[in-house]
Design an enzyme around this catalytic site. Structure first.
Site, PDB file in Angstrom:
ATOM      1  N   THR A  84     -17.758 -52.649 -27.051  1.00 23.44           N
ATOM      2  CA  THR A  84     -16.504 -52.096 -26.526  1.00 23.44           C
ATOM      3  C   THR A  84     -15.513 -51.988 -27.683  1.00 23.44           C
ATOM      4  OG1 THR A  84     -15.782 -54.304 -25.838  1.00 23.44           O
ATOM      5  CG2 THR A  84     -16.795 -52.930 -24.140  1.00 23.44           C
ATOM      6  N   SER A 112     -19.079 -52.476 -31.644  1.00 21.76           N
ATOM      7  CA  SER A 112     -18.791 -51.043 -31.472  1.00 21.76           C
ATOM      8  C   SER A 112     -18.482 -50.356 -32.800  1.00 21.76           C
ATOM      9  CB  SER A 112     -17.582 -50.890 -30.546  1.00 21.76           C
ATOM     10  OG  SER A 112     -17.104 -49.565 -30.556  1.00 21.76           O
ATOM     11  N   TYR A 136     -22.324 -44.126 -33.303  1.00 16.68           N
ATOM     12  CA  TYR A 136     -22.247 -42.727 -32.897  1.00 16.68           C
ATOM     13  C   TYR A 136     -22.684 -41.914 -34.113  1.00 16.68           C
ATOM     14  CZ  TYR A 136     -19.374 -44.027 -28.832  1.00 16.68           C
ATOM     15  OH  TYR A 136     -18.910 -44.557 -27.663  1.00 16.68           O
ATOM     16  N   THR A 162     -25.466 -44.801 -28.908  1.00 14.62           N
ATOM     17  CA  THR A 162     -24.864 -44.473 -27.618  1.00 14.62           C
ATOM     18  C   THR A 162     -25.002 -42.973 -27.392  1.00 14.62           C
ATOM     19  OG1 THR A 162     -23.429 -46.378 -27.661  1.00 14.62           O
ATOM     20  CG2 THR A 162     -22.747 -44.561 -26.241  1.00 14.62           C
ATOM     21  N   LYS A 226     -28.648 -46.230 -25.765  1.00 16.32           N
ATOM     22  CA  LYS A 226     -27.778 -46.658 -24.659  1.00 16.32           C
ATOM     23  C   LYS A 226     -27.215 -45.444 -23.935  1.00 16.32           C
ATOM     24  CE  LYS A 226     -23.518 -49.376 -23.986  1.00 16.32           C
ATOM     25  NZ  LYS A 226     -22.437 -48.390 -24.017  1.00 16.32           N
ATOM     26  N   HIS A 250     -21.909 -46.077 -19.292  1.00 15.26           N
ATOM     27  CA  HIS A 250     -20.716 -46.355 -20.093  1.00 15.26           C
ATOM     28  C   HIS A 250     -19.639 -47.025 -19.234  1.00 15.26           C
ATOM     29  CE1 HIS A 250     -19.569 -44.858 -24.284  1.00 15.26           C
ATOM     30  NE2 HIS A 250     -18.495 -45.532 -23.947  1.00 15.26           N
ATOM     31  N   GLY A 282     -23.093 -52.251 -16.623  1.00 14.98           N
ATOM     32  CA  GLY A 282     -22.265 -51.527 -15.654  1.00 14.98           C
ATOM     33  C   GLY A 282     -22.086 -52.328 -14.382  1.00 14.98           C
ATOM     34  N   GLY A 283     -20.909 -52.933 -14.234  1.00 11.61           N
ATOM     35  CA  GLY A 283     -20.576 -53.600 -12.972  1.00 11.61           C
ATOM     36  C   GLY A 283     -21.259 -54.936 -12.755  1.00 11.61           C
ATOM     37  N   GLY A 304     -19.377 -55.647 -20.270  1.00  9.55           N
ATOM     38  CA  GLY A 304     -18.293 -55.034 -21.032  1.00  9.55           C
ATOM     39  C   GLY A 304     -16.941 -55.639 -20.696  1.00  9.55           C
ATOM     40  N   ARG A 305     -16.356 -55.194 -19.591  1.00 12.28           N
ATOM     41  CA  ARG A 305     -14.964 -55.575 -19.299  1.00 12.28           C
ATOM     42  C   ARG A 305     -14.738 -57.069 -19.145  1.00 12.28           C
ATOM     43  NH1 ARG A 305     -16.104 -50.798 -16.796  1.00 12.28           N
ATOM     44  NH2 ARG A 305     -14.758 -48.993 -17.219  1.00 12.28           N
TER      45      ARG A 305
END
Ligand SMILES: Cc1cc2nc3c(=O)[nH]c(=O)nc-3n(C[C@H](O)[C@H](O)[C@H](O)COP(=O)(O)O)c2cc1C
Length: 354
Positions: A84, A112, A136, A162, A226, A250, A282-283, A304-305
Site C-alpha cells: 500500500t 509498494s 509497476y 501489480t 497481483k 486492489h 481484499g476484505g 491492506g487497510r
C-alpha cells in the site's frame, strides 16, 4: 499500542474509527476509499462472511500451528502485508515502522512502488523482515529496471507485478479531488537520474511478456502477479513464468463492479492447479476469513487497510497488534474447525460459493 481485546474481533471496525479520528480527513479517505460507488470494496467483505463453514469435531487441536512457507520463506502465520502507498501519511515512521512490526511478527512485507521510505532505509530498519517489492512497469523501462535492481540489492526476495492498474481507477470521495502528497512522500524510490518522464503510472500497453522481462532484469527473482481474477489469466501468468498469483481487485480501488475476491479464488486455484502458489487479498478482516481463504485453496492472504489503521493508531506497535490479533484469531478459528495445522485447513471445511 496496548492490546485491546474489544477492538479486534469486530473486523477492525473500531480500530478504523480510531484511525479516522487521528488522521486528517483526506488521509483517511485516501486509505479508505474504493473506486466508483465502492461496491466491489463492500462486496469483498461480505463475500467472505457469506462462506459457511463445516467444522470438524473431536480432532486433536491441543497444539495449533499456523506457520506456513511462502515461496520458501517461513512465516509465523499465513498473513502478509499487502503493498500500500505512502505509509508516512498514516504515521511519521511510515514503512520503517511497518517493516519492524513485520519482522517481529514473522510476517512478510510487500513494499509498494509508491512507498514513502527508501528501499535502503526500510531494509536497514528491519533487516530480518521478509520483503518483496511491488512493481509497476513504467513506460520508461530503464527506470523500472533500476528500481527492480535496487529492490534486489536491498534484499527483496520476490517481485510483485501489480497487473490490475493499466490506469488508476477513479475514487469519488470529494476530499480526494484536491489530494496532494506532502513533499518527500510520493515515490521516493523514483530513480533520481535517467528518469525520462512518462509519469508515475504503469505503462497501459504491457502484456504477459512483462513477467519474463521482470525475471530477467531482476536476475531471476520470482515474479508474483497481483490482480488476477480469472482462471484464464492465472493460467497465462503461470505459463509466462510467474511463481505465484494474488487473487485481488486492489481492495476495490480499480474496476468497481469487479468480482469479490472470495468468489474469484476457486476458479484461479483450479486453473493454477498446483503449478504455482495462490494468495488472496481484499476484505480479509478476521481470522475466520483467513481460514476460509485457505480452505478455498489460498496458501496465504494479504491485508491492506487494517495495517494502515494499526499504523495510524500506534506505529509499529499498532501494526504488530493487527498482525498478532489475526494470527490469534486464526489459531482460534482453526481449533474450532478441527484443524491443527494449515495442511488440515482443507476444502471440505467450507461450503463452496456458488
Ligand atoms: C491506500 C491503499 C493504497 C494501495 N496502494 C497499492 C500499491 O501501491 N500497489 C499495489 O499493488 N496495491 C495497492 N493497494 C492494494 C493493496 O495491495 C491490496 O490489494 C488491498 O488493499 C487489499 O484489500 P484490503 O485493503 O481490503 O485488505 C493499495 C490499497 C490501499 C487501501
Amino acid at each position: 499500542m496496548a492490546a485491546d481485546a474489544g477492538i479486534w474481533a469486530d473486523g477492525f471496525a473500531a480500530l478504523e474509527q480510531r484511525a479516522r479520528a487521528v488522521l486528517p480527513a483526506r488521509a483517511y479517505d485516501f486509505f479508505a476509499a474504493g473506486a466508483g460507488l465502492e461496491s466491489t470494496m463492500a462486496a469483498n467483505i461480505s463475500a467472505w462472511a457469506d462462506i459457511e463453514l463445516r467444522p470438524r469435531i473431536l480432532r486433536d487441536v491441543g497444539a495449533v500451528d499456523v506457520s506456513v512457507d511462502v515461496l520458501g520463506a517461513r512465516l509465523a502465520a499465513p498473513v502478509m502485508v499487502a503493498p500500500t502507498a505512502t505509509h508516512r501519511l498514516a504515521h511519521p515512521d511510515g514503512e520503517l515502522a511497518t517493516a519492524r512490526a513485520v519482522a517481529d511478527a514473522g510476517s512478510l512485507f510487500a513494499i509498494s512502488t509508491r512507498a514513502s521510505a527508501t528501499l535502503a532505509d526500510i531494509a536497514a530498519a528491519a533487516p530480518g523482515a521478509h520483503r518483496w517489492f511491488q512493481v509497476y512497469v513504467m513506460r520508461d523501462r530503464g527506470w523500472t529496471a533500476d528500481l527492480v535492481a535496487r529492490a534486489r540489492e536491498t534484499g527483496c526476495s520476490a517481485l510483485v507485478l501489480t497487473a490490475d492498474t493499466p490506469v488508476v481507477g477513479s475514487k469519488l470521495r470529494p476530499s480526494l479531488a484536491a489530494l496532494e502528497f506532502p513533499d518527500g512522500m510520493w515515490m521516493v524510490n523514483r530513480p533520481r537520474e535517467g528518469h525520462r518522464g512518462g509519469g508515475d503510472d504503469q505503462d497501459p500497453s504491457i502484456g504477459f511478456d512483462a513477467i519474463p522481462w521482470l525475471r530477467e532484469v531482476s536476475g531471476g527473482l520470482p515474479v508474483v502477479v497481483k490482480g488476477v481474477l480469472r482462471g484464464d489469466d492465472a493460467h497465462a501468468c503461470i505459463e509466462a513464468g510467474a511463481a505465484a498469483v494474488v487473487v485481488s481487485n486492489h481492495g476495490g480501488r480499480q474496476l468497481d463492479g469487479a468480482i469479490a475476491t472470495a468468489r474469484a479464488l476457486p476458479e484461479v486455484v483450479e486453473a493454477v492447479a498446483g503449478r504455482g502458489e495462490v494468495y488472496v487479498d481484499g476484505g480479509i478482516r478476521r481470522g475466520v476469513d483467513v481460514l476460509r481463504a485457505l480452505a478455498l485453496g489460498a496458501r496465504a492472504v494479504m491485508i491492506g487497510r487494517p495495517v494502515l489503521w494499526g499504523l495510524a493508531c500506534g506505529g509499529a506497535a499498532g501494526v504488530g497488534a493487527v498482525l498478532g490479533s489475526l494470527e490469534e484469531q486464526l489459531r482460534e478459528a482453526a481449533a474450532l474447525a478441527g484443524a491443527a495445522t494449515v495442511a488440515e485447513i482443507t476444502p471440505d471445511l467450507v461450503v463452496r460459493p456458488a
